[in-house]
Motif scaffolding. Structure first.
Motif, PDB file in Angstrom:
ATOM      1  N   THR A   1      15.450  -8.820  -7.559  1.00 37.53           N
ATOM      2  CA  THR A   1      14.535  -7.676  -7.529  1.00 37.53           C
ATOM      3  C   THR A   1      14.939  -6.628  -8.561  1.00 37.53           C
ATOM      4  O   THR A   1      14.100  -6.122  -9.327  1.00 37.53           O
ATOM      5  N   ALA A   2      16.221  -6.313  -8.597  1.00 38.17           N
ATOM      6  CA  ALA A   2      16.716  -5.315  -9.551  1.00 38.17           C
ATOM      7  C   ALA A   2      16.594  -5.809 -10.993  1.00 38.17           C
ATOM      8  O   ALA A   2      16.156  -5.070 -11.885  1.00 38.17           O
TER       9      ALA A   2
ATOM     10  N   LEU B   1       0.831  -1.205   0.000  1.00 37.39           N
ATOM     11  CA  LEU B   1       0.000   0.000   0.000  1.00 37.39           C
ATOM     12  C   LEU B   1       0.867   1.256   0.000  1.00 37.39           C
ATOM     13  O   LEU B   1       0.524   2.253  -0.647  1.00 37.39           O
ATOM     14  N   GLY B   2       1.996   1.214   0.705  1.00 38.23           N
ATOM     15  CA  GLY B   2       2.908   2.352   0.690  1.00 38.23           C
ATOM     16  C   GLY B   2       3.502   2.585  -0.684  1.00 38.23           C
ATOM     17  O   GLY B   2       3.601   3.727  -1.152  1.00 38.23           O
ATOM     18  N   ALA B   3       3.882   1.498  -1.355  1.00 36.84           N
ATOM     19  CA  ALA B   3       4.443   1.619  -2.699  1.00 36.84           C
ATOM     20  C   ALA B   3       3.415   2.192  -3.671  1.00 36.84           C
ATOM     21  O   ALA B   3       3.736   3.025  -4.521  1.00 36.84           O
TER      22      ALA B   3
ATOM     23  N   THR C   1       5.643  -4.489  -9.163  1.00 43.51           N
ATOM     24  CA  THR C   1       5.650  -4.282  -7.712  1.00 43.51           C
ATOM     25  C   THR C   1       4.431  -4.926  -7.069  1.00 43.51           C
ATOM     26  O   THR C   1       4.521  -5.550  -6.007  1.00 43.51           O
ATOM     27  N   THR C   2       3.289  -4.802  -7.717  1.00 43.33           N
ATOM     28  CA  THR C   2       2.065  -5.398  -7.189  1.00 43.33           C
ATOM     29  C   THR C   2       2.166  -6.915  -7.155  1.00 43.33           C
ATOM     30  O   THR C   2       1.828  -7.560  -6.146  1.00 43.33           O
TER      31      THR C   2
ATOM     32  N   GLY D   1       3.946   1.901 -23.978  1.00 41.59           N
ATOM     33  CA  GLY D   1       3.582   0.686 -24.679  1.00 41.59           C
ATOM     34  C   GLY D   1       4.335  -0.478 -24.096  1.00 41.59           C
ATOM     35  O   GLY D   1       5.350  -0.313 -23.441  1.00 41.59           O
ATOM     36  N   ALA D   2       3.836  -1.670 -24.278  1.00 44.06           N
ATOM     37  CA  ALA D   2       4.513  -2.847 -23.750  1.00 44.06           C
ATOM     38  C   ALA D   2       4.113  -4.057 -24.553  1.00 44.06           C
ATOM     39  O   ALA D   2       3.026  -4.121 -25.134  1.00 44.06           O
ATOM     40  N   ARG D   3       5.034  -5.027 -24.569  1.00 46.59           N
ATOM     41  CA  ARG D   3       4.693  -6.325 -25.149  1.00 46.59           C
ATOM     42  C   ARG D   3       3.954  -7.091 -24.066  1.00 46.59           C
ATOM     43  O   ARG D   3       4.570  -7.699 -23.182  1.00 46.59           O
ATOM     44  N   ASN D   4       2.615  -7.034 -24.136  1.00 44.58           N
ATOM     45  CA  ASN D   4       1.798  -7.443 -22.997  1.00 44.58           C
ATOM     46  C   ASN D   4       2.024  -8.880 -22.565  1.00 44.58           C
ATOM     47  O   ASN D   4       2.116  -9.164 -21.376  1.00 44.58           O
ATOM     48  N   GLY D   5       2.103  -9.808 -23.517  1.00 44.90           N
ATOM     49  CA  GLY D   5       2.291 -11.202 -23.158  1.00 44.90           C
ATOM     50  C   GLY D   5       3.577 -11.421 -22.391  1.00 44.90           C
ATOM     51  O   GLY D   5       3.604 -12.093 -21.352  1.00 44.90           O
ATOM     52  N   ALA D   6       4.665 -10.843 -22.878  1.00 48.61           N
ATOM     53  CA  ALA D   6       5.957 -10.988 -22.216  1.00 48.61           C
ATOM     54  C   ALA D   6       5.934 -10.340 -20.843  1.00 48.61           C
ATOM     55  O   ALA D   6       6.464 -10.900 -19.865  1.00 48.61           O
ATOM     56  N   LEU D   7       5.317  -9.169 -20.730  1.00 44.47           N
ATOM     57  CA  LEU D   7       5.281  -8.462 -19.461  1.00 44.47           C
ATOM     58  C   LEU D   7       4.436  -9.219 -18.438  1.00 44.47           C
ATOM     59  O   LEU D   7       4.812  -9.311 -17.258  1.00 44.47           O
ATOM     60  N   ILE D   8       3.326  -9.780 -18.866  1.00 43.92           N
ATOM     61  CA  ILE D   8       2.477 -10.539 -17.945  1.00 43.92           C
ATOM     62  C   ILE D   8       3.206 -11.770 -17.447  1.00 43.92           C
ATOM     63  O   ILE D   8       3.164 -12.109 -16.254  1.00 43.92           O
ATOM     64  N   ARG D   9       3.912 -12.471 -18.347  1.00 45.49           N
ATOM     65  CA  ARG D   9       4.692 -13.637 -17.919  1.00 45.49           C
ATOM     66  C   ARG D   9       5.755 -13.236 -16.903  1.00 45.49           C
ATOM     67  O   ARG D   9       5.979 -13.920 -15.911  1.00 45.49           O
ATOM     68  N   LEU D  10       6.393 -12.120 -17.175  1.00 44.13           N
ATOM     69  CA  LEU D  10       7.433 -11.644 -16.267  1.00 44.13           C
ATOM     70  C   LEU D  10       6.832 -11.270 -14.917  1.00 44.13           C
ATOM     71  O   LEU D  10       7.414 -11.565 -13.862  1.00 44.13           O
ATOM     72  N   ALA D  11       5.668 -10.633 -14.917  1.00 38.73           N
ATOM     73  CA  ALA D  11       5.014 -10.246 -13.663  1.00 38.73           C
ATOM     74  C   ALA D  11       4.597 -11.479 -12.859  1.00 38.73           C
ATOM     75  O   ALA D  11       4.761 -11.515 -11.625  1.00 38.73           O
ATOM     76  N   ILE D  12       4.074 -12.496 -13.536  1.00 36.46           N
ATOM     77  CA  ILE D  12       3.716 -13.742 -12.836  1.00 36.46           C
ATOM     78  C   ILE D  12       4.961 -14.368 -12.216  1.00 36.46           C
ATOM     79  O   ILE D  12       4.955 -14.819 -11.064  1.00 36.46           O
ATOM     80  N   SER D  13       6.037 -14.375 -13.000  1.00 38.26           N
ATOM     81  CA  SER D  13       7.292 -14.911 -12.500  1.00 38.26           C
ATOM     82  C   SER D  13       7.769 -14.126 -11.281  1.00 38.26           C
ATOM     83  O   SER D  13       8.253 -14.699 -10.299  1.00 38.26           O
ATOM     84  N   TYR D  14       7.623 -12.811 -11.327  1.00 37.04           N
ATOM     85  CA  TYR D  14       8.055 -11.946 -10.231  1.00 37.04           C
ATOM     86  C   TYR D  14       7.228 -12.216  -8.969  1.00 37.04           C
ATOM     87  O   TYR D  14       7.750 -12.188  -7.860  1.00 37.04           O
ATOM     88  N   GLY D  15       5.939 -12.464  -9.151  1.00 36.77           N
ATOM     89  CA  GLY D  15       5.093 -12.816  -8.019  1.00 36.77           C
ATOM     90  C   GLY D  15       5.498 -14.149  -7.403  1.00 36.77           C
ATOM     91  O   GLY D  15       5.521 -14.306  -6.180  1.00 36.77           O
TER      92      GLY D  15
END
Length: 363
Positions: free
Chosen positions: A289-290, A43-45, A312-313, A180-194
């Motif tokens: 993280t970086a 929530l702070g972020a 971050t989310t 703009g973003a390559r949505n598929g790649a970004l979503i995969r990366l976000a899932i991986s980050y989670g």
């Protein structure tokens, strides 16, 4: 970074076994308290993504003071609810401190054309962790450990107040571009980050508790968390350098795999196993993280805030779920073995999601 993150966020790990025995706390309650801190951080972020008026230095000092006060105040109560509330507000403060400190330091380095030194800033996390590991050597009980940690962080605020300029030099702002973003790649990366957030935080929260449960390893408690901090300090420099050589996503995937090995090593009931686990955990999680944020930035064009906010989310959700999940599983099974295995599997899944894409891109 050492005060707000190394101490404010991570001193909970070495003090937790002493709290659990004295209050007492179940593993589920300990996990719930950790999750409250990570919820506050999320929530702070999110709050810092809005325009905040006022001098950045004042916000930074205020956040550091709030982090120190909420850290020390944990020693005033044995109530699980009050401790969780204090850790929640401490999480909010640590997020504000991270954002305002990083923005000022990184902008200053950019102005000086010394951005390569950004790893020194992030090394503060590891230095703070190393310092926090020594608090358990004080013969003051768990409450005194929190008081000492809060006081140490408060002294750090004085150093920050003396070193940080009142007004950072203005940084030229480039004209905004459509994002703009390559949505598929970004979503995969976000899932991986989670998945990474879920996997690393289980061991990062309960490593010293795992050591405490093995009678032959108890004397190694302060050394284990010290090793995490010392390994974390240079990790960003190491992994970003590797990322430049083999690509960000491939380096991210490799580092997640290395961390999975480190997580599993915590099951090795020997000094060598715990030391290896501590070094591999500390030597990867700040670097991952970086790398993850840099990889997300590379997937976008124009303003990267939406992509970084998504990352971050995802990371924060993984962090919030991990400790509570592990704590409940520990109480149900009587061991941290199964939560540790789930943590390693999550990290291997994070590896698979990104390594496959990195290999396809290279091909």
């Amino acid at each position: 970074m050492g005060c707000a993150m190394g101490i404010g966020r991570f001193v909970y790990t070495p003090v937790l076994p002493f709290m659990a025995e004295a209050i007492p706390l179940t593993a589920s309650q300990a996990g719930w308290i950790a999750s409250a801190n990570f919820l506050g951080y999320l929530l702070g972020a999110l709050a810092t993504s809005f325009r905040i008026p006022g001098l950045p230095k004042l916000w930074l000092l205020g956040a550091l003071i709030a982090s120190a006060v909420t850290t020390g105040a944990v020693g005033l109560s044995s109530s699980v609810e009050i401790i969780a509330a204090l850790r929640f507000f401490g999480g909010v403060a640590s997020a504000f401190a991270l954002v305002f400190a990083s923005s000022q330091v990184l902008e200053g380095l950019a102005q000086a054309k010394r951005s390569s030194l950004s790893w020194v800033h992030f090394a503060g996390v590891g230095i703070g962790i190393a310092l926090s590991s020594q608090v358990i050597l004080l013969p003051v009980g768990w409450a005194g450990m929190w008081f000492a940690s809060g006081l140490t962080a408060l002294l750090g605020v004085v150093a920050v107040a003396l070193m940080v300029p009142a007004r950072p030099a203005a940084v030229p702002v480039a004209a905004a571009k459509p994002a703009g973003a390559r949505n598929g790649a970004l979503i995969r990366l976000a899932i991986s980050y989670g998945l990474f957030g879920f996997g690393y935080v289980i061991t990062a929260t309960f490593l010293i508790s795992i050591v405490r449960e093995a009678a032959n390893l108890r004397a190694f408690e302060p050394v284990a968390w010290l090793a995490v901090g010392l390994a974390a300090a240079p990790s960003v420099l190491i992994w970003v350098t590797i990322g430049r050589r083999i690509g960000l996503e491939r380096a991210y995937a490799v580092s997640c795999a290395v961390e999975a090995v480190g997580v599993l090593c915590s099951l090795w009931n020997a000094t060598a196993g715990i030391l290896l686990s501590a070094v591999l955990l500390g030597g990867t999680f700040v670097g991952i993280t970086a790398l993850g944020l840099q990889a997300a930035r590379a997937e976008t064009t124009g303003d990267p805030r939406r992509a970084l906010g998504l990352m971050t989310t995802a990371f924060s959700v993984g962090q919030i779920i991990g400790p509570s999940f592990a704590g409940h599983l520990r109480d149900a099974t009587g061991s941290f073995a199964l939560p540790t295995i789930f943590a390693a599997l999550a990290l291997l899944a994070a590896t698979g999601l990104t390594f496959r894409r990195a290999a396809a891109s290279a091909g």
